[in-house]
Design a protein around this motif. Structure first.
Motif, PDB file in Angstrom:
ATOM      1  N   LYS A  32     104.632 -96.540  26.996  1.00 51.45           N
ATOM      2  CA  LYS A  32     105.378 -96.781  28.238  1.00 51.45           C
ATOM      3  C   LYS A  32     106.573 -95.836  28.349  1.00 51.45           C
ATOM      4  O   LYS A  32     106.902 -95.357  29.437  1.00 51.45           O
ATOM      5  CB  LYS A  32     105.807 -98.245  28.298  1.00 51.45           C
ATOM      6  N   ASP A  33     107.224 -95.541  27.220  1.00 50.15           N
ATOM      7  CA  ASP A  33     108.346 -94.603  27.262  1.00 50.15           C
ATOM      8  C   ASP A  33     107.867 -93.175  27.501  1.00 50.15           C
ATOM      9  O   ASP A  33     108.513 -92.397  28.210  1.00 50.15           O
ATOM     10  CB  ASP A  33     109.161 -94.696  25.976  1.00 50.15           C
ATOM     11  N   ARG A  36     107.144 -92.935  31.150  1.00 54.99           N
ATOM     12  CA  ARG A  36     108.392 -92.793  31.915  1.00 54.99           C
ATOM     13  C   ARG A  36     108.883 -91.347  31.914  1.00 54.99           C
ATOM     14  O   ARG A  36     109.244 -90.797  32.954  1.00 54.99           O
ATOM     15  CB  ARG A  36     109.461 -93.720  31.328  1.00 54.99           C
ATOM     16  N   GLU A  40     109.317 -88.584  34.962  1.00 51.41           N
ATOM     17  CA  GLU A  40     110.581 -87.900  35.246  1.00 51.41           C
ATOM     18  C   GLU A  40     110.407 -86.392  35.278  1.00 51.41           C
ATOM     19  O   GLU A  40     111.018 -85.689  36.104  1.00 51.41           O
ATOM     20  CB  GLU A  40     111.626 -88.274  34.186  1.00 51.41           C
TER      21      GLU A  40
END
Length: 290
Positions: A32-33, A36, A40
């Motif tokens: 999930k990180d 993200r 970005e």
């Protein structure tokens, strides 16, 4: 999970159910990180190999599996490894063979700082690995059949040299007397490689081979897709979203075609004796909860 030829250790399941599920959920946290950060940066990535199989057959992790596999087109991969460390922050280590002299794997590994996922090979190599996710670059594969075969052969060769260079305790295909001879040969090769090669030479030789194609309608994760690919670009890109553990993540553009090419009859469960993972000799969650 990737089939990493003969050089990687794949044991039958050795986890208890609680530890395996906690490991999976921590890997989901890492995923999930990574997702993200990719959003970005505008970086393209997709779940790969057994992670795609798990999504479509089980709705998430294959129940006995213990890793997450990701792929990225080479340009996105290069940008990610350059810019992700700052965006992921101090909770993570972004390790590549270019930045870590102890890393035998010729691709990016991202792990949770403060955890440990230790194998015999990482101990011998002095590679302090945590609970991780692998990210493999996808390169263009030459349109010329002979050149493509040479390109992939050279990539396989240099990855094998890297594993032999960093550790002599390599798992071999056979048992008994033949296996003992193979293990002894690996030990001799390990010593010899240190006399003639360096880590940086192996990495640069692999990258040169991997990036040698200029234009092609196919892509390949040069390390692992020899048995399955190459993949048409339209099969992989642009990625499509599909649920994995209750969250939508990018998958290959034609995931079912990809699964059929990669696994054959992917809907059928393998027999219990063939349900394998990468159980380590030491697993430490470091007090970190999913």
């Amino acid at each position: 999970m990737h089939t990493r030829d003969w050089q990687m250790r794949e044991w039958p399941m050795q986890y208890n159910d609680k530890d395996l599920r906690k490991l999976q959920l921590l890997e989901l946290r890492i995923l999930k990180d990574i997702d993200r950060v990719c959003r970005e940066l505008g970086v393209t990535y997709f779940l790969d190999s057994g992670s795609v199989l798990g999504a479509f057959r089980h709705g998430g992790f294959i129940p006995w599996d213990d890793d997450v596999d990701l792929g990225m087109p080479r340009a996105d991969y290069d940008r990610f490894v350059a810019e992700a460390p700052k965006l992921l922050g101090d909770d993570y280590v972004v390790s590549t063979p270019e930045t870590n002299q102890s890393q035998a794997a010729l691709f990016c590994k991202i792990w949770l700082r403060g955890t440990r996922f230790v194998t015999e090979e990482t101990i011998e190599a002095g590679f302090d690995q945590g609970i991780f996710i692998d990210i493999t670059p996808y390169d263009l594969l030459s349109s010329d059949e002979k050149q493509a075969a040479k390109q992939q052969s050279r990539c396989r060769f240099w990855q094998r040299m890297s594993y032999l260079y960093h550790a002599k305790s390599i798992v071999v295909p056979h048992g008994g007397v033949l296996g003992a001879l193979e293990r002894a040969s690996c030990g001799v090769a390990h010593v010899a490689l240190h006399a003639f090669l360096t880590h940086d030479k192996i990495v640069s030789s692999f990258n040169k081979a991997a990036k040698s194609a200029v234009e092609s309608g196919h892509v390949s994760d040069e390390l692992f897709s020899v048995s399955y690919g190459p993949y048409e670009k339209s099969m992989m890109l642009p990625p499509s979203l599909f649920p994995f553990e209750g969250h939508d993540f990018p998958m290959p553009a034609q995931p079912e075609a990809y699964l059929a090419l990669h696994f054959g009859d992917w809907r059928e469960l393998p027999p219990v004796e063939k349900r394998r993972n990468h159980a380590p000799v030491e697993l430490d969650f470091g007090g970190i909860e999913p």
